[in-house]
Design a protein around this motif. Structure first.
Motif, PDB file in Angstrom:
ATOM      1  N   THR A 520     -18.243 -54.528  26.831  1.00 32.25           N
ATOM      2  CA  THR A 520     -19.097 -54.745  28.012  1.00 32.25           C
ATOM      3  C   THR A 520     -20.070 -55.901  27.777  1.00 32.25           C
ATOM      4  N   LEU A 521     -20.686 -55.940  26.615  1.00 35.27           N
ATOM      5  CA  LEU A 521     -21.715 -56.947  26.339  1.00 35.27           C
ATOM      6  C   LEU A 521     -21.111 -58.291  25.964  1.00 35.27           C
ATOM      7  N   ALA A 524     -22.782 -61.612  24.108  1.00 35.74           N
ATOM      8  CA  ALA A 524     -24.233 -61.414  24.004  1.00 35.74           C
ATOM      9  C   ALA A 524     -24.610 -60.810  22.655  1.00 35.74           C
ATOM     10  N   LYS A 594     -21.172 -49.099  32.071  1.00 44.39           N
ATOM     11  CA  LYS A 594     -21.443 -50.511  31.777  1.00 44.39           C
ATOM     12  C   LYS A 594     -22.920 -50.850  31.997  1.00 44.39           C
ATOM     13  N   LYS A 595     -23.492 -50.240  33.046  1.00 42.04           N
ATOM     14  CA  LYS A 595     -24.926 -50.456  33.281  1.00 42.04           C
ATOM     15  C   LYS A 595     -25.753 -49.868  32.139  1.00 42.04           C
ATOM     16  N   ALA A 597     -24.830 -49.607  29.072  1.00 39.81           N
ATOM     17  CA  ALA A 597     -24.665 -50.515  27.939  1.00 39.81           C
ATOM     18  C   ALA A 597     -25.596 -51.728  28.063  1.00 39.81           C
ATOM     19  N   GLN A 598     -25.726 -52.249  29.278  1.00 39.99           N
ATOM     20  CA  GLN A 598     -26.633 -53.371  29.508  1.00 39.99           C
ATOM     21  C   GLN A 598     -28.089 -52.963  29.260  1.00 39.99           C
ATOM     22  N   TYR A 601     -28.849 -52.843  25.563  1.00 41.94           N
ATOM     23  CA  TYR A 601     -29.057 -54.162  24.978  1.00 41.94           C
ATOM     24  C   TYR A 601     -30.412 -54.753  25.380  1.00 41.94           C
ATOM     25  N   GLN A 602     -30.740 -54.629  26.678  1.00 49.95           N
ATOM     26  CA  GLN A 602     -32.021 -55.176  27.143  1.00 49.95           C
ATOM     27  C   GLN A 602     -33.195 -54.458  26.472  1.00 49.95           C
ATOM     28  N   TYR A 618     -33.042 -57.297  35.126  1.00 45.69           N
ATOM     29  CA  TYR A 618     -33.143 -56.047  34.364  1.00 45.69           C
ATOM     30  C   TYR A 618     -33.837 -54.973  35.204  1.00 45.69           C
ATOM     31  N   LEU A 621     -31.409 -53.703  37.629  1.00 48.06           N
ATOM     32  CA  LEU A 621     -30.427 -52.850  36.951  1.00 48.06           C
ATOM     33  C   LEU A 621     -30.959 -51.427  36.796  1.00 48.06           C
TER      34      LEU A 621
END
Length: 627
Positions: A520-521, A524, A594-595, A597-598, A601-602, A618, A621
């Motif tokens: 997913t990332l 990045a 997937k969201k 996972a984002q 990371y953020q 962000y 999100l």
């Protein structure tokens, strides 16, 4: 009267004297006063064997006279004087030094106090004067002589009358320039003259006297309406005996403090005073001060480090940076030595062996004093550390760690266990048996570091962590590499290598979820893995070996064009409920996963103090996950 020509390519050399050798016009007064002092020294030396001199030690002196209406400034001494032949030799031949000849005649090992040696200082007066008259009478001779010159055109010498032996140098000052209204007239102001004497010639060992204006109450004026008048009173402008020439046992701390305040324009007393008296390969005396506050402009490009340099009571340089190592550039003070090789202008030092010896010795003295403060006056040392600790850190890793061995025991870092600043020696002495590394964590503040997820595991095991809150710290750890055989290890990067630190292998479902996060990332992140260091937090970033995130932040400021970035390894806590939610969503709602996972990371970027590429994205999100 026939005008005589200067010898030694007069026009070219005198022009060089006036326009090139000296940096500041005000230096002329230092040079003329130094010549007067040298002349007195010579006569004083003669008086040791010649009773006919008739002067006691207290009778020698220098007088400055200002005649503002006629624009003349006169410096008079009752020294050895000159006859016609010596006038021709010393003032008719530029760069012929009578003082140097006198020193040679004394021989090695004889201390005269005479500083001149190049025979050019007298001509510095032509920087401010358009006409100079010298009236002089040699001790033991009946005839006096007048020497006059307008500069490069030559000079005249004729007999004249003068009662006592000695020399008067009468300088007629140039007219002021249109762009600088007080360019030359300032040297006719008594207060300006006094300031220059204090600055350059305060420690000439003969009194420099001058009439100074004073305000005095008029006789007979009433108490209700007192009237005042200005009168002229003679004043000795110089101190003569410098504080650093006195025995340390004869000087009080209050005297040192007052000297520091006046000499360096500080209102606060220094934290520490170092008095040095050395004899041997180089003879010198030094008086050094460790400031209790950061000097003005310190830490900026405009700050000029260095010690004041004296020879025979005359200030040669206001800031001699070569006398101080970079690591101790905050130290203020003075150094006086008769052994230094001076260049022609007495403004700069020839880089010689003597200078290097003094610098090396002073460095040892300063380092020893800081070590003493650290050992015996911990609170005072920590105050010093708040002012100058960063300088010591930077100096320890500069030039590939050239000074690291000398400075590492003076360094302080905040301790997670002690909740205060500690030394590396104190940290290592408390390490439990079996601990391999000196652990540290980096961040902008102690509070930020204290909340880092990566510190949890070590804290649970009651293991001490050093908090790095200066940008220099990680570079320092990289240069030091180890201390007493214990390497430095970041809690955020690499394996902590703790005993019993192995976690169970991830299940197939966990492995698949980790692979899903990486997919997913994409680019990045360089890697996604199950964390062995997280306990209550869901995620963190690590960079592995090499460049760290703190280094990345530093280079993003000083060299943004380089685009230097640390690796991004996303570590996830597979035992955390957030990971469990993502693992479930991967099966039931992949888009939602997937969201998640984002978000992982953020959040990891925020924890690491790294910028988000799209902060508003962000926020959107997070809001989308509320639906």
């Amino acid at each position: 009267m026939k005008k005589r020509e200067f010898k030694a390519e007069s026009q070219r050399l005198l022009d060089l004297m006036i326009h090139s050798i000296y940096t500041h016009k005000e230096i002329f007064l230092r040079e003329i006063l130094s010549n007067a002092s040298d002349a007195i020294d010579k006569l004083k030396y003669v008086s040791l064997t010649d009773q006919g001199v008739g002067l006691n030690a207290g009778d020698f002196g220098i007088r400055i006279t200002v005649d503002e209406p006629n624009r003349t400034l006169t410096v008079s001494d009752n020294g050895i004087g000159m006859n016609e032949e010596e006038l021709e030799t010393h003032l008719g031949v530029i760069a012929n030094s009578g003082s140097l000849q006198f020193r040679k005649e004394l021989g090695e090992g004889e201390e005269s106090g005479v500083i001149g040696q190049f025979g050019v200082g007298f001509y510095s007066a032509f920087m401010v004067a358009d006409h100079i008259t010298v009236i002089t009478k040699k001790y033991g001779e009946a005839q006096a002589y007048r020497w006059e010159s307008d500069g490069v055109d030559g000079y005249t010498v004729e007999p004249c009358e003068k009662e006592q032996a000695g020399t008067d140098v009468i300088m007629h000052l140039k007219a002021d320039g249109e762009d600088e209204p007080e360019e030359y007239s300032r040297y006719l102001k008594p207060h300006e003259i006094r300031a220059l004497v204090k600055k350059y010639s305060d420690y000439i060992r003969f009194p420099i006297r001058m009439e100074m204006p004073r305000s005095r109450r008029k006789e007979g004026s009433s108490d209700d309406k007192p009237e005042y008048e200005e009168v002229m009173e003679e004043e000795t402008l110089n101190s003569m005996v410098p504080l650093w020439q006195r025995k340390k046992s004869d000087v009080t701390r209050e005297e040192y403090d007052e000297f520091y305040r006046q000499r360096f324009g500080e209102f606060a007393a220094p934290q520490s005073v170092i008095a040095v008296s050395a004899e041997g390969a180089v003879t010198y005396k030094a008086l050094l001060f460790i400031p209790s506050r950061r000097p003005g402009l310190y830490g900026t490009e405009d700050f000029q480090p260095g010690l004041q340099l004296y020879s025979a009571g005359v200030m040669i340089m206001d800031k001699c940076a070569e006398l101080l190592p970079e690591c101790f550039n905050f130290v203020r003070g003075v150094v006086e030595s008769p052994d230094l090789s001076l260049n022609i202008s007495r403004e700069l030092l020839q880089h010689d062996r003597q200078l290097k010896i003094i610098s090396a010795n002073l460095e040892k003295k300063i380092r020893a004093e800081l070590a003493r403060m650290l050992r015996d006056e911990r609170e005072e040392y920590e105050k010093l550390w708040q002012n100058f600790g960063l300088q010591l850190k930077v100096a320890a890793f500069n030039h590939y760690g050239e000074k690291k061995e000398q400075l590492q025991d003076l360094l302080l870092f905040y301790s997670s266990r002690e909740k205060k600043l500690v030394t590396l020696e104190e940290y290592v002495s408390r390490m439990p048996e079996g601990q391999k590394y000196i652990y540290y964590a980096s961040g902008d503040t102690v509070e930020a570091v204290d909340h880092m997820p990566q510190t949890e595991l070590l804290k649970d095991r009651d293991m001490e962590i050093l908090y790095f809150t200066d940008r220099a710290d990680e570079f320092l750890a990289d240069i030091l590499h180890e201390y007493h055989g214990k390497p430095f290890r970041s809690v955020a990067n690499g394996d902590l290598e703790l005993e019993d630190d192995k976690r169970p292998e991830e299940t197939a479902s966990e492995q698949e979820t980790i692979a899903f996060i990486k997919e997913t990332l994409g680019e990045a992140v360089d890697e996604v893995k199950a964390s062995a260091r997280l306990k209550t937090h869901p995620v963190c970033l690590s960079s592995g070996e090499g460049m760290t995130f703190e280094m990345e932040k530093y280079f993003s400021v000083v060299q943004p064009e380089m685009g230097m970035k640390a690796r991004r390894i996303l570590e996830v806590n597979v035992d955390h409920p957030a990971f469990a939610a993502l693992k479930t969503a991967r099966i039931t709602d992949p888009e939602r996963a997937k969201k998640y996972a984002q978000v992982f990371y953020q959040q990891a970027l925020l924890i690491a103090g790294l910028p988000l590429a799209d902060p508003s994205g962000y926020t959107d999100l997070l809001c989308s996950l509320w639906n």
